[in-house]
Design a protein around this motif. Structure first.
Motif, PDB file in Angstrom:
ATOM      1  N   TYR A 148       8.829 -16.754  19.791  1.00 34.45           N
ATOM      2  CA  TYR A 148       7.917 -16.033  18.902  1.00 34.45           C
ATOM      3  C   TYR A 148       8.402 -16.093  17.459  1.00 34.45           C
ATOM      4  O   TYR A 148       9.580 -15.916  17.167  1.00 34.45           O
ATOM      5  CB  TYR A 148       7.797 -14.571  19.333  1.00 34.45           C
ATOM      6  N   TYR A 149       7.459 -16.321  16.573  1.00 34.38           N
ATOM      7  CA  TYR A 149       7.767 -16.370  15.149  1.00 34.38           C
ATOM      8  C   TYR A 149       6.533 -15.919  14.384  1.00 34.38           C
ATOM      9  O   TYR A 149       5.438 -16.437  14.604  1.00 34.38           O
ATOM     10  CB  TYR A 149       8.145 -17.792  14.725  1.00 34.38           C
ATOM     11  N   ILE A 150       6.701 -14.927  13.525  1.00 37.02           N
ATOM     12  CA  ILE A 150       5.590 -14.449  12.701  1.00 37.02           C
ATOM     13  C   ILE A 150       5.723 -15.107  11.333  1.00 37.02           C
ATOM     14  O   ILE A 150       6.590 -14.736  10.533  1.00 37.02           O
ATOM     15  CB  ILE A 150       5.611 -12.916  12.560  1.00 37.02           C
ATOM     16  N   PRO A 151       4.908 -16.111  11.035  1.00 37.46           N
ATOM     17  CA  PRO A 151       5.066 -16.857   9.784  1.00 37.46           C
ATOM     18  C   PRO A 151       4.775 -16.039   8.538  1.00 37.46           C
ATOM     19  O   PRO A 151       5.401 -16.220   7.511  1.00 37.46           O
ATOM     20  CB  PRO A 151       4.071 -18.012   9.936  1.00 37.46           C
ATOM     21  N   TYR A 152       3.804 -15.131   8.624  1.00 38.46           N
ATOM     22  CA  TYR A 152       3.456 -14.296   7.472  1.00 38.46           C
ATOM     23  C   TYR A 152       2.795 -13.032   8.000  1.00 38.46           C
ATOM     24  O   TYR A 152       1.825 -13.108   8.751  1.00 38.46           O
ATOM     25  CB  TYR A 152       2.497 -15.037   6.536  1.00 38.46           C
ATOM     26  N   PRO A 153       3.312 -11.874   7.625  1.00 35.74           N
ATOM     27  CA  PRO A 153       2.763 -10.623   8.167  1.00 35.74           C
ATOM     28  C   PRO A 153       1.422 -10.264   7.537  1.00 35.74           C
ATOM     29  O   PRO A 153       1.018 -10.847   6.522  1.00 35.74           O
ATOM     30  CB  PRO A 153       3.833  -9.594   7.781  1.00 35.74           C
ATOM     31  N   GLN A 154       0.746  -9.314   8.129  1.00 34.81           N
ATOM     32  CA  GLN A 154      -0.486  -8.803   7.535  1.00 34.81           C
ATOM     33  C   GLN A 154      -0.111  -7.917   6.356  1.00 34.81           C
ATOM     34  O   GLN A 154       0.651  -6.967   6.499  1.00 34.81           O
ATOM     35  CB  GLN A 154      -1.280  -8.002   8.563  1.00 34.81           C
ATOM     36  N   VAL A 155      -0.652  -8.233   5.213  1.00 34.64           N
ATOM     37  CA  VAL A 155      -0.316  -7.499   3.994  1.00 34.64           C
ATOM     38  C   VAL A 155      -1.574  -6.869   3.413  1.00 34.64           C
ATOM     39  O   VAL A 155      -2.700  -7.188   3.805  1.00 34.64           O
ATOM     40  CB  VAL A 155       0.330  -8.430   2.948  1.00 34.64           C
ATOM     41  N   THR A 156      -1.360  -5.977   2.464  1.00 31.10           N
ATOM     42  CA  THR A 156      -2.468  -5.334   1.758  1.00 31.10           C
ATOM     43  C   THR A 156      -2.550  -5.899   0.346  1.00 31.10           C
ATOM     44  O   THR A 156      -1.562  -5.865  -0.392  1.00 31.10           O
ATOM     45  CB  THR A 156      -2.270  -3.814   1.689  1.00 31.10           C
ATOM     46  N   ILE A 157      -3.700  -6.444  -0.008  1.00 31.22           N
ATOM     47  CA  ILE A 157      -3.916  -6.991  -1.344  1.00 31.22           C
ATOM     48  C   ILE A 157      -4.571  -5.919  -2.205  1.00 31.22           C
ATOM     49  O   ILE A 157      -5.556  -5.296  -1.799  1.00 31.22           O
ATOM     50  CB  ILE A 157      -4.817  -8.242  -1.297  1.00 31.22           C
ATOM     51  N   GLN A 214       2.946 -13.857  -2.325  1.00 34.02           N
ATOM     52  CA  GLN A 214       4.364 -13.511  -2.428  1.00 34.02           C
ATOM     53  C   GLN A 214       4.527 -12.091  -2.965  1.00 34.02           C
ATOM     54  O   GLN A 214       5.376 -11.322  -2.494  1.00 34.02           O
ATOM     55  CB  GLN A 214       5.082 -14.503  -3.347  1.00 34.02           C
ATOM     56  N   GLU A 215       3.709 -11.729  -3.958  1.00 35.33           N
ATOM     57  CA  GLU A 215       3.763 -10.376  -4.512  1.00 35.33           C
ATOM     58  C   GLU A 215       3.389  -9.340  -3.450  1.00 35.33           C
ATOM     59  O   GLU A 215       4.001  -8.266  -3.368  1.00 35.33           O
ATOM     60  CB  GLU A 215       2.812 -10.274  -5.709  1.00 35.33           C
ATOM     61  N   ALA A 216       2.383  -9.656  -2.638  1.00 38.47           N
ATOM     62  CA  ALA A 216       1.973  -8.738  -1.575  1.00 38.47           C
ATOM     63  C   ALA A 216       3.072  -8.599  -0.524  1.00 38.47           C
ATOM     64  O   ALA A 216       3.333  -7.503  -0.017  1.00 38.47           O
ATOM     65  CB  ALA A 216       0.685  -9.235  -0.927  1.00 38.47           C
ATOM     66  N   PHE A 217       3.740  -9.703  -0.212  1.00 37.22           N
ATOM     67  CA  PHE A 217       4.833  -9.668   0.759  1.00 37.22           C
ATOM     68  C   PHE A 217       6.010  -8.857   0.220  1.00 37.22           C
ATOM     69  O   PHE A 217       6.601  -8.038   0.932  1.00 37.22           O
ATOM     70  CB  PHE A 217       5.288 -11.091   1.088  1.00 37.22           C
ATOM     71  N   ASP A 218       6.353  -9.076  -1.053  1.00 40.69           N
ATOM     72  CA  ASP A 218       7.462  -8.337  -1.662  1.00 40.69           C
ATOM     73  C   ASP A 218       7.186  -6.841  -1.667  1.00 40.69           C
ATOM     74  O   ASP A 218       8.087  -6.022  -1.434  1.00 40.69           O
ATOM     75  CB  ASP A 218       7.699  -8.831  -3.088  1.00 40.69           C
ATOM     76  N   ALA A 219       5.922  -6.470  -1.938  1.00 36.36           N
ATOM     77  CA  ALA A 219       5.551  -5.051  -1.939  1.00 36.36           C
ATOM     78  C   ALA A 219       5.674  -4.462  -0.536  1.00 36.36           C
ATOM     79  O   ALA A 219       6.041  -3.294  -0.365  1.00 36.36           O
ATOM     80  CB  ALA A 219       4.123  -4.883  -2.454  1.00 36.36           C
ATOM     81  N   LEU A 220       5.382  -5.274   0.478  1.00 39.16           N
ATOM     82  CA  LEU A 220       5.470  -4.803   1.863  1.00 39.16           C
ATOM     83  C   LEU A 220       6.912  -4.544   2.273  1.00 39.16           C
ATOM     84  O   LEU A 220       7.232  -3.497   2.843  1.00 39.16           O
ATOM     85  CB  LEU A 220       4.843  -5.839   2.799  1.00 39.16           C
ATOM     86  N   VAL A 221       7.802  -5.477   1.984  1.00 40.32           N
ATOM     87  CA  VAL A 221       9.193  -5.341   2.423  1.00 40.32           C
ATOM     88  C   VAL A 221       9.963  -4.340   1.576  1.00 40.32           C
ATOM     89  O   VAL A 221      10.986  -3.797   2.014  1.00 40.32           O
ATOM     90  CB  VAL A 221       9.913  -6.707   2.414  1.00 40.32           C
TER      91      VAL A 221
END
Length: 222
Positions: A148-157, A214-221
Motif C-alpha cells: 500500500y502506498y498513498i501517493p497524494y492525500p486528500q487535501v482542502t483547497i 504542494q501548498e495544500a499538502f504543506d498546510a495539511l501536514v
C-alpha cells in the motif's frame, strides 16, 4: 502498477469470487494504491441557515461509528440486528436481496456517503457481519498491505485558489488526454514530439498547478 480485486455484483461486495493479485513489479517496486479510509462526501451550509453550529455537529455525527452504521445500513432493530452468535445481519423481507434493501436504507447508492471506513470501532463491527458465503476480504487486504502506498492525500483547497486551479486543470487535462490518445494510436511520435509536449504543459501552467497542490499538502501536514 496497481492491483485490486474484482467485485461480482453488489451482493458480493464482501464475498469475492476471485482472489486478489499481488501487484506487478515495475522498476523494482510493487505498489498497490492505498487510501486514508475517509470518504468526505459533500455538504453545504447556506447563508439562510439559522443554526450553522448545530448543522456542523449534525454533519460531524456521520463520521462517528453510530452515524456511519446508520448511513450505511439503517436503523438497528429495523434494518439490521444482532444474532445470538454475536454476528449481525441485514433484516430482509421475503425474497428481498441485500442490494434491494440498501437502495432505500443507505445513503450510498443514491448519494455521496461521508464516513471513516477504517475507524477501529467500525472495522471491528464489519468483521462481525454474518454471511453464509466464505468471506476472504481480510485475507485479501493482508496480502496487499505490504504494498500500500498513498501517493497524494486528500487535501482542502482554499476558496480563492479553487477557480485558478480549475482553469489550469481544465486546460492541462484536455491537452494531456488528447496527446495521450495520439501517442497510443501512433498519430504522434513520443520520441519526436516529447520535447514539444513538455514545453506545452509548462506553457499551460503545470508548474503553478504543482505549486498549488504542494501548498495544500504543506498546510495539511503542518
Amino acid at each position: 502498477m496497481d492491483a485490486s480485486w474484482v467485485y461480482v455484483g453488489y451482493e458480493n461486495e464482501y464475498n469475492m469470487e476471485y482472489e486478489v493479485l499481488i501487484p506487478f513489479e515495475v522498476n523494482g517496486r510493487r505498489i498497490a494504491q492505498g487510501r486514508d479510509g475517509i470518504g468526505r462526501g459533500n455538504s453545504a451550509i447556506t447563508s439562510k441557515n439559522k443554526y450553522p453550529e448545530a448543522t456542523m455537529r449534525w454533519l460531524d455525527t456521520w463520521f462517528s461509528p453510530d452515524g456511519m452504521r446508520l448511513l450505511r445500513f439503517g436503523v438497528e432493530g429495523e434494518d439490521w440486528r444482532w444474532r445470538d452468535d454475536g454476528k449481525w445481519e441485514v433484516i430482509l423481507a421475503e425474497g428481498e436481496t441485500t442490494a434491494q434493501k440498501m437502495s432505500y436504507t443507505s445513503a450510498q447508492p443514491g448519494g455521496q456517503l461521508s464516513w471513516w471506513s477504517d475507524h477501529p470501532v467500525l472495522r471491528e463491527w464489519w468483521r462481525k457481519q454474518y454471511s453464509d458465503v466464505k468471506d476472504n476480504y481480510d485475507e485479501m487486504v493482508e496480502r496487499l498491505l505490504p504494498y500500500y502506498y498513498i501517493p497524494y492525500p486528500q487535501v482542502t483547497i482554499m476558496e480563492e485558489t479553487t477557480r485558478e486551479l480549475a482553469e489550469y486543470r481544465t486546460a492541462l487535462n484536455t491537452y494531456v488526454n488528447d496527446m495521450m490518445t495520439k501517442f497510443i494510436t501512433g498519430e504522434a511520435s513520443i520520441e519526436a514530439e516529447w520535447d514539444n509536449y513538455v514545453q506545452q504543459i509548462h506553457q499551460l501552467g503545470v508548474k503553478r498547478l504543482l505549486e498549488i497542490y504542494q501548498e495544500a499538502f504543506d498546510a495539511l501536514v503542518d
